[in-house]
Design a protein around this motif. Structure first.
Motif, PDB file in Angstrom:
ATOM      1  N   THR A   1     -50.074 -61.765  29.418  1.00  0.00           N
ATOM      2  CA  THR A   1     -50.987 -61.809  28.272  1.00  0.00           C
ATOM      3  C   THR A   1     -50.967 -63.207  27.655  1.00  0.00           C
ATOM      4  O   THR A   1     -50.338 -64.126  28.191  1.00  0.00           O
ATOM      5  CB  THR A   1     -50.563 -60.778  27.222  1.00  0.00           C
ATOM      6  OG1 THR A   1     -49.220 -61.088  26.846  1.00  0.00           O
ATOM      7  CG2 THR A   1     -50.623 -59.357  27.765  1.00  0.00           C
ATOM      8  N   ALA A   2     -51.607 -63.331  26.499  1.00  0.00           N
ATOM      9  CA  ALA A   2     -51.750 -64.645  25.874  1.00  0.00           C
ATOM     10  C   ALA A   2     -50.409 -65.284  25.523  1.00  0.00           C
ATOM     11  O   ALA A   2     -50.344 -66.496  25.297  1.00  0.00           O
ATOM     12  CB  ALA A   2     -52.608 -64.513  24.626  1.00  0.00           C
TER      13      ALA A   2
ATOM     14  N   HIS B   1     -58.830 -71.243  28.588  1.00  0.00           N
ATOM     15  CA  HIS B   1     -58.413 -69.899  28.186  1.00  0.00           C
ATOM     16  C   HIS B   1     -57.596 -69.186  29.230  1.00  0.00           C
ATOM     17  O   HIS B   1     -56.844 -68.281  28.910  1.00  0.00           O
ATOM     18  CB  HIS B   1     -59.642 -69.068  27.825  1.00  0.00           C
ATOM     19  CG  HIS B   1     -60.729 -69.197  28.844  1.00  0.00           C
ATOM     20  ND1 HIS B   1     -60.893 -68.296  29.855  1.00  0.00           N
ATOM     21  CD2 HIS B   1     -61.672 -70.156  29.014  1.00  0.00           C
ATOM     22  CE1 HIS B   1     -61.913 -68.708  30.619  1.00  0.00           C
ATOM     23  NE2 HIS B   1     -62.394 -69.815  30.127  1.00  0.00           N
ATOM     24  N   ASP B   2     -57.732 -69.557  30.495  1.00  0.00           N
ATOM     25  CA  ASP B   2     -56.976 -68.868  31.543  1.00  0.00           C
ATOM     26  C   ASP B   2     -56.131 -69.863  32.315  1.00  0.00           C
ATOM     27  O   ASP B   2     -56.451 -71.048  32.373  1.00  0.00           O
ATOM     28  CB  ASP B   2     -57.929 -68.158  32.523  1.00  0.00           C
ATOM     29  CG  ASP B   2     -58.427 -66.831  31.957  1.00  0.00           C
ATOM     30  OD1 ASP B   2     -57.689 -66.225  31.159  1.00  0.00           O
ATOM     31  OD2 ASP B   2     -59.552 -66.431  32.293  1.00  0.00           O
TER      32      ASP B   2
ATOM     33  N   VAL C   1     -54.245 -61.108  32.333  1.00  0.00           N
ATOM     34  CA  VAL C   1     -55.329 -60.616  31.477  1.00  0.00           C
ATOM     35  C   VAL C   1     -56.269 -61.804  31.288  1.00  0.00           C
ATOM     36  O   VAL C   1     -55.880 -62.829  30.734  1.00  0.00           O
ATOM     37  CB  VAL C   1     -54.777 -60.143  30.115  1.00  0.00           C
ATOM     38  CG1 VAL C   1     -55.915 -59.747  29.190  1.00  0.00           C
ATOM     39  CG2 VAL C   1     -53.808 -58.993  30.319  1.00  0.00           C
ATOM     40  N   ARG C   2     -57.487 -61.682  31.818  1.00  0.00           N
ATOM     41  CA  ARG C   2     -58.421 -62.817  31.737  1.00  0.00           C
ATOM     42  C   ARG C   2     -59.166 -62.777  30.414  1.00  0.00           C
ATOM     43  O   ARG C   2     -59.593 -61.710  29.968  1.00  0.00           O
ATOM     44  CB  ARG C   2     -59.417 -62.767  32.904  1.00  0.00           C
ATOM     45  CG  ARG C   2     -58.725 -62.943  34.247  1.00  0.00           C
ATOM     46  CD  ARG C   2     -59.685 -62.879  35.409  1.00  0.00           C
ATOM     47  NE  ARG C   2     -58.952 -62.600  36.639  1.00  0.00           N
ATOM     48  CZ  ARG C   2     -58.497 -63.527  37.477  1.00  0.00           C
ATOM     49  NH1 ARG C   2     -58.704 -64.796  37.215  1.00  0.00           N
ATOM     50  NH2 ARG C   2     -57.838 -63.191  38.560  1.00  0.00           N
ATOM     51  N   THR C   3     -59.315 -63.937  29.811  1.00  0.00           N
ATOM     52  CA  THR C   3     -60.015 -64.000  28.528  1.00  0.00           C
ATOM     53  C   THR C   3     -61.112 -65.052  28.640  1.00  0.00           C
ATOM     54  O   THR C   3     -61.033 -65.926  29.497  1.00  0.00           O
ATOM     55  CB  THR C   3     -59.055 -64.408  27.398  1.00  0.00           C
ATOM     56  OG1 THR C   3     -58.431 -65.626  27.769  1.00  0.00           O
ATOM     57  CG2 THR C   3     -57.992 -63.350  27.156  1.00  0.00           C
TER      58      THR C   3
ATOM     59  N   THR D   1     -63.156 -69.590  23.641  1.00  0.00           N
ATOM     60  CA  THR D   1     -63.626 -69.444  22.268  1.00  0.00           C
ATOM     61  C   THR D   1     -63.862 -70.865  21.750  1.00  0.00           C
ATOM     62  O   THR D   1     -63.393 -71.828  22.370  1.00  0.00           O
ATOM     63  CB  THR D   1     -62.578 -68.751  21.368  1.00  0.00           C
ATOM     64  OG1 THR D   1     -61.460 -69.634  21.236  1.00  0.00           O
ATOM     65  CG2 THR D   1     -62.119 -67.416  21.945  1.00  0.00           C
TER      66      THR D   1
END
Ligand SMILES: Cc1cc2nc3c(=O)[nH]c(=O)nc-3n(C[C@H](O)[C@H](O)[C@H](O)COP(=O)(O)OP(=O)(O)OC[C@H]3O[C@@H](n4cnc5c(N)ncnc54)[C@H](O)[C@@H]3O)c2cc1C
Length: 488
Positions: A335-336, A70-71, A59-61, A64
């Protein structure tokens, strides 16, 4: 010291999780990591020579303000090792290659490691402490009599290999989930010209053949590619998936880190990343004791903090692996939870909260988030620039005083220019945000979003919050004591 004559050649742990990227940023190698790697490509399913379609495993985000990385970032493990080795040498360190630790003894004053060299000679080396980073079959762990408790996650054998390959485009990670004999995947290793092959054998009694010809044959049998599409086979390793954890991470003056302490399924890309975090947690504490004069009791916190993390990570990778065994290559999506940004040492002895906030607030033990901000002259800055280096950092927000009424000593180098303080000097950098003479401005409110309006935070060298209070003045002695305990 390293038993091998050179750095390990295989791609193995090829995914750097966001938290590991933060560590590599702190160590000053993120530019090299960016230049040598690349993002993960989407997956492509294949059956009978036909494309089944592209899909995403991760899941790419987006970034922030608090999480610039983030990935997952792809970098074959041999390159990560090369980059870290080069940085170690730049900082004056060295690795002795061709030196195997064969036995280890310890007494009240130190550790004696018995080394055997490739030329047949032997030597005993004496040190105050030893860190065993000698992998899953750790000689040192066995010498200490520390057991490994765990389970077989999957009875099926596997073969991993780094290969040259033509006939397959490099913009997807290709999978043949239903191939006869077992699943096959070919992942282009960013910026190398190589693919990492992973083959699973449906027969639990199969014995993977790592010979180059056998690898070529296997690819031809399980895909539409021809054996002649496979060029050089650079590295191969047969393995089975186990999950296990050492009963202790410490015995007296010896510490276990990485695979010596815990082994995982490669699913979820946690092994290398957890190993890096172990070393990051332990390194500054050893420095504080050996150079900063901290009480050696500080070293107790390594096992206390890392064992629960390792147990959690083992659970995640085993769960992802077992879900993948159900036969659907698309699930579960990563996921994260695999990013390792949420790992916390809350509740451990070094996590001291004088702020009384709810569970959702930033607490002692948590990872200290980044925040874009500015120096008083308006130069862009980030909190990660403030944290970079082996020192403690104190963030004083709102109208609180800097600890002990000390003058702010905030380093004000431009971003990226902050050099770590000289060795042997355990230091504290203080940054006031707000108040009459701020060291940092927060024009967009990102520091406030991450830390709140008011409070004082001690950030450890490994980027975790150590101590929090609403007002430094109310806890000046306690906070000074805390900093002394950490070797400043
Ligand atoms: C086939 C395979 C695939 C993997 N895939 C992934 C993945 O996709 N993602 C991920 O995150 N992780 C993956 N891993 C795990 C990852 O590679 C390990 O978690 C990581 O390498 C652990 O690092 P380490 O330094 O603790 O151990 P190692 O990398 O094993 O290093 C140990 C080193 O110690 C040396 N040594 C051993 N014994 C001695 C001795 N007695 N004296 C001196 N030196 C000694 C060895 O030569 C070796 O260089 C994979 C591992 C394997 C084997």
């Amino acid at each position: 010291m390293e038993r091998g004559e050179r750095l390990f050649p295989g791609s193995r742990g090829k995914g750097l999780q966001p938290r590991t990227q933060e560590v590599l940023d702190d160590l000053g190698v993120m530019d090299a990591v960016r230049a040598a790697g690349g993002p993960y490509p989407p997956m492509m399913g294949w059956e009978d020579g036909r494309r089944l379609g592209a899909f995403e495993m991760i899941v790419r985000t987006g970034p922030t303000p608090g999480t610039p990385y983030h990935d997952i970032w792809m970098l074959p493990q041999w390159r990560t090792a090369e980059i870290l080795y080069a940085r170690l040498r730049e900082l004056g360190g060295e690795v002795e290659f061709g030196a195997a630790c064969t036995a280890l003894t310890q007494d009240a004053d130190g550790v004696t490691a018995h080394l055997a060299y490739a030329d047949g000679s032997a030597e005993a080396v004496r040190a105050a402490y030893a860190v065993a980073a000698d992998g899953g079959r750790s000689t040192v762990r066995k010498a200490l009599g520390i057991g490994m408790a765990g389970e077989s996650v999957d009875p099926l054998p596997r073969l991993v290999a780094d290969i040259e390959l033509t006939g397959l485009e490099r913009d997807h990670w290709h999978v043949w989930q239903q191939a006869k004999g077992g699943g096959l995947s070919l992942c282009p290793l960013a910026r190398t010209g190589l693919f990492q092959m992973l083959a699973q054998y449906d027969d639990a009694d199969a014995v993977p053949d790592p010979a180059p010809e056998a690898v070529r044959r296997l690819i031809a049998e399980r895909s539409h590619l021809a054996a002649s599409d496979v060029g050089e086979v650079r590295w191969t390793s047969p393995f089975r998936v186990r999950a296990a954890m050492a009963e202790r991470f410490r015995e007296g003056r010896v510490f276990l880190v990485g695979d010596a302490a815990h082994i995982h399924s490669p699913a979820g890309g946690q092994g290398l990343n957890t190993s890096v975090q172990d070393a990051y947690n332990l390194g500054w504490k050893l420095g504080a004791v050996l150079r900063g004069g901290a009480d050696p009791v500080l070293l107790d916190s390594y096992e206390e903090e890392r064992m629960p993390v390792a147990a959690g990570v083992l659970g995640i990778s085993t769960r992802i692996h077992r879900a993948g065994m159900e036969g659907n290559a698309k699930e579960p999506r990563r996921t994260a939870e695999v990013h390792q940004l949420g790992l916390t040492y809350r509740g451990a002895a070094l996590a001291v909260d004088q702020r009384r906030l709810d569970e959702s607030a930033l607490r002692a033990g948590d990872r200290a988030p980044d925040a874009p901000c500015a120096l008083p002259d308006g130069t862009p800055f980030r909190l990660f620039d403030a944290f970079r280096g082996p020192q403690m950092t104190v963030l004083a927000l709102g109208d609180t005083e800097a600890p002990g009424g000390a003058e702010a000593s905030g380093d004000t180098e431009a971003p990226g220019g902050a050099e770590p303080p000289a060795p042997n000097r355990a230091s504290v950098r203080t940054y006031r945000v707000g108040g009459p003479a701020p060291d940092l401005l927060d024009p967009d409110g990102h520091i406030r979003d991450g830390y709140g309006d008011q409070g004082v935070f001690v950030i450890r060298p490994d980027g975790h919050v150590g101590y929090t209070a609403d007002h430094a003045a109310d806890h000046a002695d306690e906070m000074a004591g805390y900093l002394t305990r950490l070797g400043t």
